[in-house]
Design a protein around this motif. Structure first.
Motif, PDB file in Angstrom:
ATOM      1  N   LEU A 260      -2.585   8.576  -9.041  1.00 40.16           N
ATOM      2  CA  LEU A 260      -2.969   7.645  -7.986  1.00 40.16           C
ATOM      3  C   LEU A 260      -2.147   6.355  -8.096  1.00 40.16           C
ATOM      4  N   GLY A 261      -1.905   5.929  -9.330  1.00 45.22           N
ATOM      5  CA  GLY A 261      -1.085   4.745  -9.562  1.00 45.22           C
ATOM      6  C   GLY A 261       0.338   4.932  -9.074  1.00 45.22           C
ATOM      7  N   LEU A 262       0.869   6.149  -9.252  1.00 46.81           N
ATOM      8  CA  LEU A 262       2.217   6.446  -8.776  1.00 46.81           C
ATOM      9  C   LEU A 262       2.276   6.352  -7.250  1.00 46.81           C
ATOM     10  N   LEU A 263       1.268   6.883  -6.589  1.00 47.74           N
ATOM     11  CA  LEU A 263       1.234   6.831  -5.126  1.00 47.74           C
ATOM     12  C   LEU A 263       1.121   5.397  -4.627  1.00 47.74           C
ATOM     13  N   TYR A 264       0.324   4.588  -5.329  1.00 52.26           N
ATOM     14  CA  TYR A 264       0.180   3.185  -4.938  1.00 52.26           C
ATOM     15  C   TYR A 264       1.498   2.439  -5.156  1.00 52.26           C
ATOM     16  N   LYS A 265       2.156   2.724  -6.265  1.00 56.56           N
ATOM     17  CA  LYS A 265       3.440   2.086  -6.560  1.00 56.56           C
ATOM     18  C   LYS A 265       4.482   2.437  -5.504  1.00 56.56           C
ATOM     19  N   GLU A 266       4.419   3.673  -5.018  1.00 55.46           N
ATOM     20  CA  GLU A 266       5.366   4.105  -3.980  1.00 55.46           C
ATOM     21  C   GLU A 266       4.889   3.703  -2.585  1.00 55.46           C
ATOM     22  N   ARG A 267       3.778   2.965  -2.504  1.00 53.15           N
ATOM     23  CA  ARG A 267       3.209   2.469  -1.247  1.00 53.15           C
ATOM     24  C   ARG A 267       2.854   3.601  -0.273  1.00 53.15           C
ATOM     25  N   LYS A 268       2.346   4.684  -0.859  1.00 53.72           N
ATOM     26  CA  LYS A 268       1.899   5.802  -0.036  1.00 53.72           C
ATOM     27  C   LYS A 268       0.397   5.747   0.215  1.00 53.72           C
ATOM     28  N   VAL A 269      -0.320   4.955  -0.608  1.00 52.93           N
ATOM     29  CA  VAL A 269      -1.762   4.822  -0.424  1.00 52.93           C
ATOM     30  C   VAL A 269      -2.150   3.358  -0.620  1.00 52.93           C
ATOM     31  N   LYS A 270      -3.334   3.034  -0.099  1.00 51.82           N
ATOM     32  CA  LYS A 270      -3.927   1.729  -0.345  1.00 51.82           C
ATOM     33  C   LYS A 270      -5.419   1.946  -0.576  1.00 51.82           C
ATOM     34  N   PHE A 271      -6.103   0.902  -1.046  1.00 55.83           N
ATOM     35  CA  PHE A 271      -7.508   1.045  -1.403  1.00 55.83           C
ATOM     36  C   PHE A 271      -8.362   0.043  -0.614  1.00 55.83           C
ATOM     37  N   GLU A 272      -9.493   0.552  -0.129  1.00 56.39           N
ATOM     38  CA  GLU A 272     -10.483  -0.290   0.539  1.00 56.39           C
ATOM     39  C   GLU A 272     -11.852   0.124   0.041  1.00 56.39           C
ATOM     40  N   GLY A 273     -12.535  -0.832  -0.590  1.00 56.20           N
ATOM     41  CA  GLY A 273     -13.826  -0.481  -1.164  1.00 56.20           C
ATOM     42  C   GLY A 273     -13.622   0.565  -2.245  1.00 56.20           C
ATOM     43  N   ASN A 274     -14.332   1.689  -2.117  1.00 54.82           N
ATOM     44  CA  ASN A 274     -14.169   2.805  -3.059  1.00 54.82           C
ATOM     45  C   ASN A 274     -13.440   3.973  -2.408  1.00 54.82           C
ATOM     46  N   GLU A 275     -12.613   3.662  -1.422  1.00 57.41           N
ATOM     47  CA  GLU A 275     -11.875   4.706  -0.713  1.00 57.41           C
ATOM     48  C   GLU A 275     -10.369   4.563  -0.945  1.00 57.41           C
ATOM     49  N   THR A 276      -9.696   5.710  -0.871  1.00 60.10           N
ATOM     50  CA  THR A 276      -8.236   5.736  -0.907  1.00 60.10           C
ATOM     51  C   THR A 276      -7.766   6.110   0.482  1.00 60.10           C
ATOM     52  N   ILE A 277      -6.807   5.351   0.998  1.00 62.41           N
ATOM     53  CA  ILE A 277      -6.364   5.544   2.383  1.00 62.41           C
ATOM     54  C   ILE A 277      -4.859   5.797   2.417  1.00 62.41           C
ATOM     55  N   LEU A 278      -4.476   6.768   3.203  1.00 61.99           N
ATOM     56  CA  LEU A 278      -3.075   7.107   3.355  1.00 61.99           C
ATOM     57  C   LEU A 278      -2.382   6.013   4.163  1.00 61.99           C
ATOM     58  N   VAL A 279      -1.271   5.515   3.630  1.00 63.80           N
ATOM     59  CA  VAL A 279      -0.508   4.480   4.329  1.00 63.80           C
ATOM     60  C   VAL A 279       0.404   5.133   5.362  1.00 63.80           C
TER      61      VAL A 279
END
Length: 283
Positions: A260-279
């Motif tokens: 999940l950290g890799l995806l966030y680093k690559e700006r493919k996901v973001k987080f809102e509350g307790n959800e993961t959202i596709l960028v």
């Protein structure tokens, strides 16, 4: 000598008929050897032969001079040649009739059954018919001292157990792979490569996980697949409990957070509350 089904028997040729030879034991028990099972040999009355005894397709006792790969009491590795849902799998015994590995000796989940060209280490079981019996891990003679930690060796899944998989290598080493060292479910008989991670006096332990960076990318793909199926938003993030992560993704919580950290680093996901959202690509 009493006839031994599933084994080689020394029998004497009595006579030849139009389609078969009649053989008999020293006790006078008789069995037919079809000419197609004579291994292209011309037999004469009075001659002694070593014949393997089995049950033919109609359940009749029959003999063959073709040498089987496995005999009762002498186990060996056989290859799967056919899968019959609800019945079991058939193994190539080296004679004209394949031997059945029954569903009773296979996982309840048929997706974990061996497939064609997979391998299983078996013995022969002789009852009303001749069947194969997979050898459990506690009956396999342990060989140690010939592998080193870090070696990657070929083998196949011999046992699917509660703690993991027992892999039988080409050199007949038995390697335990615990569930924490796998990333997916493997079927019985599946041929694979296992990395040796530990050696004990009682055997080896190994891993079926690829190198960390490769695994992290693969794990990220699993997360992306779930995200896309969920429409770009899923109720899982770094705070999600281990049991849920294992159930949904088949990953440990540590592996999930790393991917999940890799995806966030690559700006493919973001987080809102307790959800993961596709960028989205335009964000």
């Amino acid at each position: 000598m009493k006839l031994k089904i599933g084994q080689l028997n020394e029998l004497q040729v009595v006579r030849k008929t139009d389609i078969a030879y009649l053989l008999k034991s020293s006790d006078g028990e008789e069995v037919f050897l079809h000419q197609n099972e004579s291994d292209h040999r011309k037999l004469e009355p009075g001659q002694f032969v070593d014949a393997f005894l089995y049950f033919d397709a109609k359940g009749r006792l029959a003999a063959t001079l073709h040498e089987p790969y496995v005999t009762a009491g002498n186990p060996g590795v056989l290859k799967v040649v056919a899968v019959k849902p609800g019945l079991g799998v058939f193994l190539d015994l080296g004679i004209s009739k394949d031997v059945l590995l029954s569903k009773d000796d296979l996982p309840v989940d048929e997706s974990l059954w061996p497939q064609v060209d997979d391998q299983v280490y078996v013995d022969l079981r002789v009852k009303a018919r001749l069947t194969a019996r997979p050898i459990p891990y506690n009956e396999i003679r342990l060989i140690t001292g010939n592998l080193n930690v870090g070696d990657e060796v070929s083998g196949f899944v011999q046992v699917i157990g509660n703690i993991g998989y027992f892999i039988l290598t080409d050199e007949f080493n038995l390697v335990l792979v615990k569930k924490s060292n796998v990333r997916k479910a493997y079927r019985l008989g599946e041929i694979l490569k296992v990395k040796i991670t530990y050696e004990t006096p009682s055997g080896y332990e190994g891993s079926l996980i690829d190198f960390k960076e490769v695994v992290r990318v693969d794990d990220s793909k699993l997360i992306m697949d779930v995200l896309e199926k969920e429409g770009g938003r899923m109720p899982y993030d770094a705070t999600t409990d281990s049991e849920t992560i294992q159930k949904v993704f088949g990953l440990s919580r540590k592996s999930f957070k790393r991917a999940l950290g890799l995806l966030y680093k690559e700006r493919k996901v973001k987080f809102e509350g307790n959800e993961t959202i596709l960028v989205k690509s335009n964000e």
